[in-house]
Design a protein around this motif. Structure first.
Motif, PDB file in Angstrom:
ATOM      1  N   THR A 142     -43.502   7.905 -10.402  1.00 30.04           N
ATOM      2  CA  THR A 142     -43.521   6.465 -10.127  1.00 30.04           C
ATOM      3  C   THR A 142     -42.261   5.758 -10.595  1.00 30.04           C
ATOM      4  OG1 THR A 142     -44.555   5.752 -12.209  1.00 30.04           O
ATOM      5  CG2 THR A 142     -46.030   6.530 -10.458  1.00 30.04           C
ATOM      6  N   VAL A 143     -41.466   6.390 -11.466  1.00 30.62           N
ATOM      7  CA  VAL A 143     -40.276   5.720 -12.006  1.00 30.62           C
ATOM      8  C   VAL A 143     -38.973   6.440 -11.660  1.00 30.62           C
ATOM      9  CG1 VAL A 143     -41.497   4.608 -13.911  1.00 30.62           C
ATOM     10  CG2 VAL A 143     -40.485   6.879 -14.257  1.00 30.62           C
ATOM     11  N   THR A 144     -39.042   7.518 -10.892  1.00 30.23           N
ATOM     12  CA  THR A 144     -37.831   8.272 -10.566  1.00 30.23           C
ATOM     13  C   THR A 144     -37.598   8.328  -9.065  1.00 30.23           C
ATOM     14  OG1 THR A 144     -39.041  10.387 -10.591  1.00 30.23           O
ATOM     15  CG2 THR A 144     -37.944   9.719 -12.632  1.00 30.23           C
ATOM     16  N   TYR A 146     -35.423   5.152 -11.407  1.00 30.29           N
ATOM     17  CA  TYR A 146     -34.226   5.674 -12.059  1.00 30.29           C
ATOM     18  C   TYR A 146     -33.906   7.055 -11.504  1.00 30.29           C
ATOM     19  CZ  TYR A 146     -35.445   1.941 -15.285  1.00 30.29           C
ATOM     20  OH  TYR A 146     -35.765   0.719 -15.812  1.00 30.29           O
ATOM     21  N   ASP A 147     -32.600   7.377 -11.457  1.00 25.12           N
ATOM     22  CA  ASP A 147     -32.232   8.711 -10.975  1.00 25.12           C
ATOM     23  C   ASP A 147     -31.965   9.682 -12.122  1.00 25.12           C
ATOM     24  OD1 ASP A 147     -29.745   7.816 -11.811  1.00 25.12           O
ATOM     25  OD2 ASP A 147     -28.772   8.023  -9.861  1.00 25.12           O
ATOM     26  N   ALA A 148     -32.261   9.237 -13.354  1.00 26.60           N
ATOM     27  CA  ALA A 148     -32.134  10.123 -14.513  1.00 26.60           C
ATOM     28  C   ALA A 148     -33.080   9.659 -15.614  1.00 26.60           C
ATOM     29  CB  ALA A 148     -30.696  10.142 -15.035  1.00 26.60           C
ATOM     30  N   ILE A 149     -33.615  10.634 -16.338  1.00 29.48           N
ATOM     31  CA  ILE A 149     -34.462  10.401 -17.504  1.00 29.48           C
ATOM     32  C   ILE A 149     -33.873  11.209 -18.659  1.00 29.48           C
ATOM     33  CG2 ILE A 149     -36.753  10.735 -18.532  1.00 29.48           C
ATOM     34  CD1 ILE A 149     -36.925   8.716 -16.319  1.00 29.48           C
ATOM     35  N   PHE A 150     -33.833  10.597 -19.851  1.00 32.88           N
ATOM     36  CA  PHE A 150     -33.377  11.311 -21.043  1.00 32.88           C
ATOM     37  C   PHE A 150     -34.284  10.957 -22.207  1.00 32.88           C
ATOM     38  CE2 PHE A 150     -30.877  11.020 -25.048  1.00 32.88           C
ATOM     39  CZ  PHE A 150     -30.732  12.387 -25.261  1.00 32.88           C
ATOM     40  N   SER A 151     -34.511  11.939 -23.071  1.00 30.75           N
ATOM     41  CA  SER A 151     -35.229  11.694 -24.313  1.00 30.75           C
ATOM     42  C   SER A 151     -34.804  12.725 -25.347  1.00 30.75           C
ATOM     43  CB  SER A 151     -36.742  11.756 -24.090  1.00 30.75           C
ATOM     44  OG  SER A 151     -37.431  11.199 -25.190  1.00 30.75           O
ATOM     45  N   ALA A 152     -34.728  12.290 -26.587  1.00 33.19           N
ATOM     46  CA  ALA A 152     -34.330  13.185 -27.674  1.00 33.19           C
ATOM     47  C   ALA A 152     -35.326  13.097 -28.822  1.00 33.19           C
ATOM     48  CB  ALA A 152     -32.926  12.829 -28.180  1.00 33.19           C
ATOM     49  N   LEU A 169     -19.298   6.842 -22.723  1.00 39.73           N
ATOM     50  CA  LEU A 169     -18.613   7.958 -22.066  1.00 39.73           C
ATOM     51  C   LEU A 169     -18.885   8.018 -20.572  1.00 39.73           C
ATOM     52  CD1 LEU A 169     -19.464  10.734 -24.704  1.00 39.73           C
ATOM     53  CD2 LEU A 169     -17.355   9.392 -24.539  1.00 39.73           C
ATOM     54  N   LEU A 170     -19.925   7.311 -20.127  1.00 37.06           N
ATOM     55  CA  LEU A 170     -20.346   7.351 -18.724  1.00 37.06           C
ATOM     56  C   LEU A 170     -20.447   5.925 -18.181  1.00 37.06           C
ATOM     57  CD1 LEU A 170     -23.123  10.066 -19.138  1.00 37.06           C
ATOM     58  CD2 LEU A 170     -20.991  10.359 -17.865  1.00 37.06           C
ATOM     59  N   PRO A 171     -19.318   5.266 -17.968  1.00 40.78           N
ATOM     60  CA  PRO A 171     -19.347   3.850 -17.581  1.00 40.78           C
ATOM     61  C   PRO A 171     -19.983   3.584 -16.226  1.00 40.78           C
ATOM     62  CG  PRO A 171     -17.116   4.736 -17.429  1.00 40.78           C
ATOM     63  CD  PRO A 171     -17.942   5.769 -18.134  1.00 40.78           C
ATOM     64  N   GLN A 172     -20.097   4.608 -15.370  1.00 39.10           N
ATOM     65  CA  GLN A 172     -20.732   4.420 -14.064  1.00 39.10           C
ATOM     66  C   GLN A 172     -22.254   4.390 -14.150  1.00 39.10           C
ATOM     67  OE1 GLN A 172     -20.267   7.478 -15.195  1.00 39.10           O
ATOM     68  NE2 GLN A 172     -22.056   8.626 -14.491  1.00 39.10           N
ATOM     69  N   LEU A 173     -22.805   4.708 -15.336  1.00 37.50           N
ATOM     70  CA  LEU A 173     -24.243   4.884 -15.518  1.00 37.50           C
ATOM     71  C   LEU A 173     -24.841   3.711 -16.282  1.00 37.50           C
ATOM     72  CD1 LEU A 173     -26.731   6.882 -15.365  1.00 37.50           C
ATOM     73  CD2 LEU A 173     -26.022   7.670 -17.628  1.00 37.50           C
ATOM     74  N   ASP A 174     -25.819   3.037 -15.689  1.00 35.84           N
ATOM     75  CA  ASP A 174     -26.590   2.033 -16.421  1.00 35.84           C
ATOM     76  C   ASP A 174     -27.631   2.744 -17.279  1.00 35.84           C
ATOM     77  OD1 ASP A 174     -25.253  -0.166 -15.443  1.00 35.84           O
ATOM     78  OD2 ASP A 174     -26.633  -0.468 -13.777  1.00 35.84           O
ATOM     79  N   TRP A 175     -27.521   2.574 -18.592  1.00 37.93           N
ATOM     80  CA  TRP A 175     -28.385   3.267 -19.554  1.00 37.93           C
ATOM     81  C   TRP A 175     -29.445   2.301 -20.048  1.00 37.93           C
ATOM     82  CZ3 TRP A 175     -27.327   8.334 -21.726  1.00 37.93           C
ATOM     83  CH2 TRP A 175     -28.227   8.707 -22.739  1.00 37.93           C
ATOM     84  N   GLN A 176     -30.680   2.501 -19.592  1.00 40.38           N
ATOM     85  CA  GLN A 176     -31.787   1.626 -19.961  1.00 40.38           C
ATOM     86  C   GLN A 176     -32.553   2.203 -21.141  1.00 40.38           C
ATOM     87  OE1 GLN A 176     -33.038  -1.606 -18.567  1.00 40.38           O
ATOM     88  NE2 GLN A 176     -33.717  -1.276 -20.680  1.00 40.38           N
ATOM     89  N   ARG A 191     -26.581   7.131 -11.661  1.00 39.83           N
ATOM     90  CA  ARG A 191     -26.281   5.700 -11.684  1.00 39.83           C
ATOM     91  C   ARG A 191     -27.229   4.882 -12.584  1.00 39.83           C
ATOM     92  NH1 ARG A 191     -22.418   7.542 -10.486  1.00 39.83           N
ATOM     93  NH2 ARG A 191     -21.098   7.303  -8.624  1.00 39.83           N
ATOM     94  N   ARG A 192     -28.492   5.303 -12.709  1.00 40.14           N
ATOM     95  CA  ARG A 192     -29.462   4.528 -13.489  1.00 40.14           C
ATOM     96  C   ARG A 192     -30.334   5.481 -14.299  1.00 40.14           C
ATOM     97  NH1 ARG A 192     -33.225   0.965 -11.267  1.00 40.14           N
ATOM     98  NH2 ARG A 192     -32.731  -0.473 -12.950  1.00 40.14           N
ATOM     99  N   LEU A 193     -30.272   5.358 -15.616  1.00 45.68           N
ATOM    100  CA  LEU A 193     -31.011   6.255 -16.504  1.00 45.68           C
ATOM    101  C   LEU A 193     -31.997   5.463 -17.344  1.00 45.68           C
ATOM    102  CD1 LEU A 193     -29.818   9.202 -18.615  1.00 45.68           C
ATOM    103  CD2 LEU A 193     -30.806   7.245 -19.828  1.00 45.68           C
ATOM    104  N   LEU A 194     -33.188   6.032 -17.507  1.00 44.10           N
ATOM    105  CA  LEU A 194     -34.189   5.519 -18.434  1.00 44.10           C
ATOM    106  C   LEU A 194     -34.274   6.464 -19.621  1.00 44.10           C
ATOM    107  CD1 LEU A 194     -36.538   3.575 -19.182  1.00 44.10           C
ATOM    108  CD2 LEU A 194     -38.050   5.120 -17.882  1.00 44.10           C
TER     109      LEU A 194
END
Length: 198
Positions: free
Chosen positions: A121-123, A95-101, A48-55, A29-32
């Motif tokens: 502290t953020v997840t 946040y319930d998800a973290i992504f980095s590229a 592609l993931l409208p249910q996910l708030d992408w921060q 639901r909430r990604l950093l």
């Protein structure tokens, strides 16, 4: 809108990255995103993931360019980008998800250590994390092209370099994240997926 920052590499790898993340983030639901760069991944995958708030987040210098991409896409699930220097103050949200590229090989190792130390502290307790980029395995390069890339990185800055997967896994484990999957990606990259065990 013209004049947006543009990364050809991001354009090339966005489809295979999205293919993995659509499944991995389906229930999130909430990604950093740490180190959003231009913002191209955000606008592509968030659509592609409208249910996910992408921060999105990045250092201050990158925020105007990210805002251009977000403003043009005008997606309801991409809030304004946050300023984040991993060595400074982190968000107070969880946040319930973290992504980095393509960030670990650019950052100095102490910055990476700080990033992973801040994860609890953020997840949320059930958070997942996905990191895309090149990795060494047991200290060895996985291809000659990666070895050449590492040499080029070190010419650009002595603090840069392709990171060893085991060393990164150790930082993740110390933060409570266990490796779930290691997906081979194009151009000798990997998508490494961890989940917080609680």
């Amino acid at each position: 809108m013209t004049g947006k920052p543009y990364s050809a590499a991001t354009d090339r790898n966005r489809l295979p990255i999205a293919a993995v993340l659509r499944e991995w983030l389906a229930d999130r639901r909430r990604l950093l995103e740490i180190g959003s760069g231009t913002g191209q991944h955000a606008v592509h995958i968030a659509a592609l993931l409208p249910q996910l708030d992408w921060q999105c987040s990045d250092r201050a210098a990158y925020l105007p360019g990210i805002r251009q991409w977000l403003d043009e896409a005008a997606l309801p699930n991409t809030p304004p980008p946050l300023e984040l220097d991993v060595m400074d103050v982190w968000p107070s949200e969880r946040y319930d998800a973290i992504f980095s590229a393509n960030t670990l090989h650019i950052m100095a190792w102490p910055e990476i250590e700080r990033w992973f130390a801040q994860l609890p502290t953020v997840t949320t307790m059930d958070a997942c994390m996905a990191i895309y980029g090149p990795f060494n395995i047991n200290g060895d390069f996985t291809s000659e092209s990666n070895a050449a890339f590492d040499r080029d990185l070190k010419r650009r800055g002595a603090h840069m370099g392709i990171r060893d997967a085991g060393a990164v896994d150790a930082l993740a484990a110390a933060a409570g994240f266990g490796l779930v999957e290691d997906v081979a990606m194009p151009s000798n990259n990997r998508m490494r997926l961890w989940r917080r065990s609680g």
